[in-house]
Write an enzyme that holds these catalytic residues in place. Structure first.
Site, PDB file in Angstrom:
ATOM      1  NE  ARG A 129      61.005  44.279 -19.603  1.00 22.51           N
ATOM      2  CZ  ARG A 129      61.803  43.051 -19.434  1.00 22.51           C
ATOM      3  NH1 ARG A 129      63.050  43.276 -19.054  1.00 22.51           N
ATOM      4  NH2 ARG A 129      61.164  42.042 -19.506  1.00 22.51           N
ATOM      5  CG  HIS A 172      60.224  44.142 -14.753  1.00 23.95           C
ATOM      6  ND1 HIS A 172      60.683  42.921 -15.089  1.00 23.95           N
ATOM      7  CD2 HIS A 172      59.351  44.434 -15.430  1.00 23.95           C
ATOM      8  CE1 HIS A 172      59.986  42.808 -16.289  1.00 23.95           C
ATOM      9  NE2 HIS A 172      58.906  43.974 -16.594  1.00 23.95           N
ATOM     10  CG  ASP A 173      61.957  48.290  -7.562  1.00 27.97           C
ATOM     11  OD1 ASP A 173      62.311  47.160  -6.822  1.00 27.97           O
ATOM     12  OD2 ASP A 173      62.245  49.316  -7.098  1.00 27.97           O
ATOM     13  CB  VAL A 221      58.777  42.113  -6.978  1.00 26.29           C
ATOM     14  CG1 VAL A 221      58.995  40.907  -6.296  1.00 26.29           C
ATOM     15  CG2 VAL A 221      58.488  41.801  -8.562  1.00 26.29           C
ATOM     16  N   GLY A 263      56.734  46.051  -3.869  1.00 28.16           N
ATOM     17  CA  GLY A 263      56.659  47.540  -4.189  1.00 28.16           C
ATOM     18  C   GLY A 263      57.918  48.014  -4.531  1.00 28.16           C
ATOM     19  CG  ASP A 281      61.387  46.797  -2.553  1.00 29.84           C
ATOM     20  OD1 ASP A 281      61.738  46.576  -3.549  1.00 29.84           O
ATOM     21  OD2 ASP A 281      61.138  45.850  -1.700  1.00 29.84           O
ATOM     22  CG  ASN A 325      63.382  40.634 -13.936  1.00 28.15           C
ATOM     23  OD1 ASN A 325      62.630  41.432 -14.711  1.00 28.15           O
ATOM     24  ND2 ASN A 325      63.006  40.473 -12.749  1.00 28.15           N
ATOM     25  N   PRO A 342      53.827  40.623 -14.789  1.00 26.28           N
ATOM     26  CG  PRO A 342      53.099  42.516 -15.826  1.00 26.28           C
ATOM     27  CD  PRO A 342      53.806  42.062 -14.571  1.00 26.28           C
ATOM     28  CG  HIS A 348      55.420  47.386 -24.054  1.00 28.69           C
ATOM     29  ND1 HIS A 348      54.662  46.038 -23.919  1.00 28.69           N
ATOM     30  CD2 HIS A 348      56.006  47.404 -22.852  1.00 28.69           C
ATOM     31  CE1 HIS A 348      55.210  45.380 -22.956  1.00 28.69           C
ATOM     32  NE2 HIS A 348      55.992  46.078 -22.273  1.00 28.69           N
ATOM     33  CG  ASP A 402      56.265  51.765 -31.067  1.00 26.70           C
ATOM     34  OD1 ASP A 402      57.158  51.940 -31.256  1.00 26.70           O
ATOM     35  OD2 ASP A 402      55.502  52.717 -30.635  1.00 26.70           O
TER      36      ASP A 402
END
Length: 328
Positions: A63, A67-68, A71, A73, A75, A95, A165, A195, A240
């Site tokens: 994750r 998440h990096d 936002v 790219g 980086d 986050n 998202p 997920h 799940d």
């Protein structure tokens, strides 16, 4: 004679290696082969050690990479702590009190830099490799990670709030969100398949549990036991039913109206949605899912990387260097 699975995963690796974009033209899976050949085996070892202590850590590291990249790219900006000049992405809605695995990244950075004789491996590359190694350790496919990213000297909580998202998004919003990053509907479904690992907080699915109709009744009733109408917002439920194993149960759950998050279940709408066919195929074909997941992970990892003279190789993944480092 080699087994069919050998040929499948060999083909998977070849496709994943070719699934690059124009923006990743300076990246290469062999980037560290000469300057620090120990780097990738060390990352793998630290990731596996962390997961021995806590299996959930694999989902958390996957994750972090996602998440990096979403936002500005891939980086390493998600790793930066608050300073006078940095408004940390760790405080973004998606986050805060949720993103985790930062101490594992710190450990990887410390051990890798010691073995390499200095800050050679970027924090952004550590995230990309750790995500791959986490998936493999939990029974998922492997892929050749494109390497050579450099680290951002900035972060943006505002952009994180805008670009990550949300679990409440409908399908058109998700498609638009992914398209913004150069990812199509197949990438959306394949990457959402991440997920198959991990957990979500009650606050992320409470409204779905009590107010939505596109949910299995027995499943909703079982969720209400750990997610009451009032309180319990930090209680966890698995995304799940096999949260520590990379498999196709996530997609099977969607077909059975047992998606935990609203943004999960909108991927399958009983045969009427634009992504229903992809979900149905993955729910029946583990190889198809693994193949597409690996391909989409490479594609996601190539979102606007910093290369060449851009960015830096951070000494500490939580802080920007006080001075420019020599390029290795």
């Amino acid at each position: 004679m080699a087994s069919p699975s050998f040929f499948f995963f060999h083909a998977l690796l070849m496709v994943a290696a070719l699934a690059t974009t124009a923006s990743s033209q300076h990246l290469s899976p062999t980037f560290y082969d000469k300057i620090c050949p120990k780097a990738l085996p060390i990352i793998k070892k630290v990731v596996e050690d962390a997961m021995q202590k806590e299996r959930r850590m694999g989902a958390s590291l996957l994750r972090l990479h996602f998440h990096d990249c979403f936002v500005n790219g891939c980086d390493g900006s998600i790793l930066l702590d608050d300073t006078v000049n940095i408004d940390s992405e760790k405080k973004a809605n998606a986050n805060i009190n949720s993103a985790r695995g930062f101490t594992v990244v710190d450990r990887i950075k410390s051990v890798v830099d010691k073995a390499c004789g200095g800050p050679v491996v970027s924090c952004a590359d550590i995230l990309a490799v750790a995500a791959r190694d986490s998936v493999v350790a939990l029974g998922g496919p492997t892929w050749k990670v494109q390497l050579g990213r450099r680290d951002s000297t900035t972060a943006s909580r505002t952009d994180a709030n805008k670009d990550l998202p949300s679990p409440t998004m409908d399908l058109p919003q998700l498609i638009q969100n992914f398209n913004k990053h150069g990812l199509n509907s197949r990438d959306l479904v394949a990457l959402s398949g991440g997920h198959t690992l991990g957990f979500a907080k009650c606050s992320s699915f409470k409204n779905r549990t009590y107010n939505e109709t596109n949910i299995n009744t027995n499943f909703a009733m079982s969720l209400r036991k750990s997610c009451p109408v009032s309180g319990g917002d930090n209680n966890l439920s698995p995304l799940d039913q096999t949260p520590a194993r990379f498999d196709i149960r996530y997609f099977q759950d969607l077909v059975g109206k047992k998606g935990l998050l609203h943004s999960d279940q909108v991927l399958f709408n009983g045969g009427r949605g634009s992504t229903d066919g992809i979900v149905k195929r993955y729910s029946l074909d583990a190889r198809a899912f693994s193949y597409d997941f690996a391909k989409s992970m490479v594609k996601m990892g190539n979102i606007k990387p910093l290369t060449g003279n851009k960015g830096q190789i951070r000494k500490n993944c939580r802080r920007v260097n006080s001075e420019k480092l020599k390029m290795f």
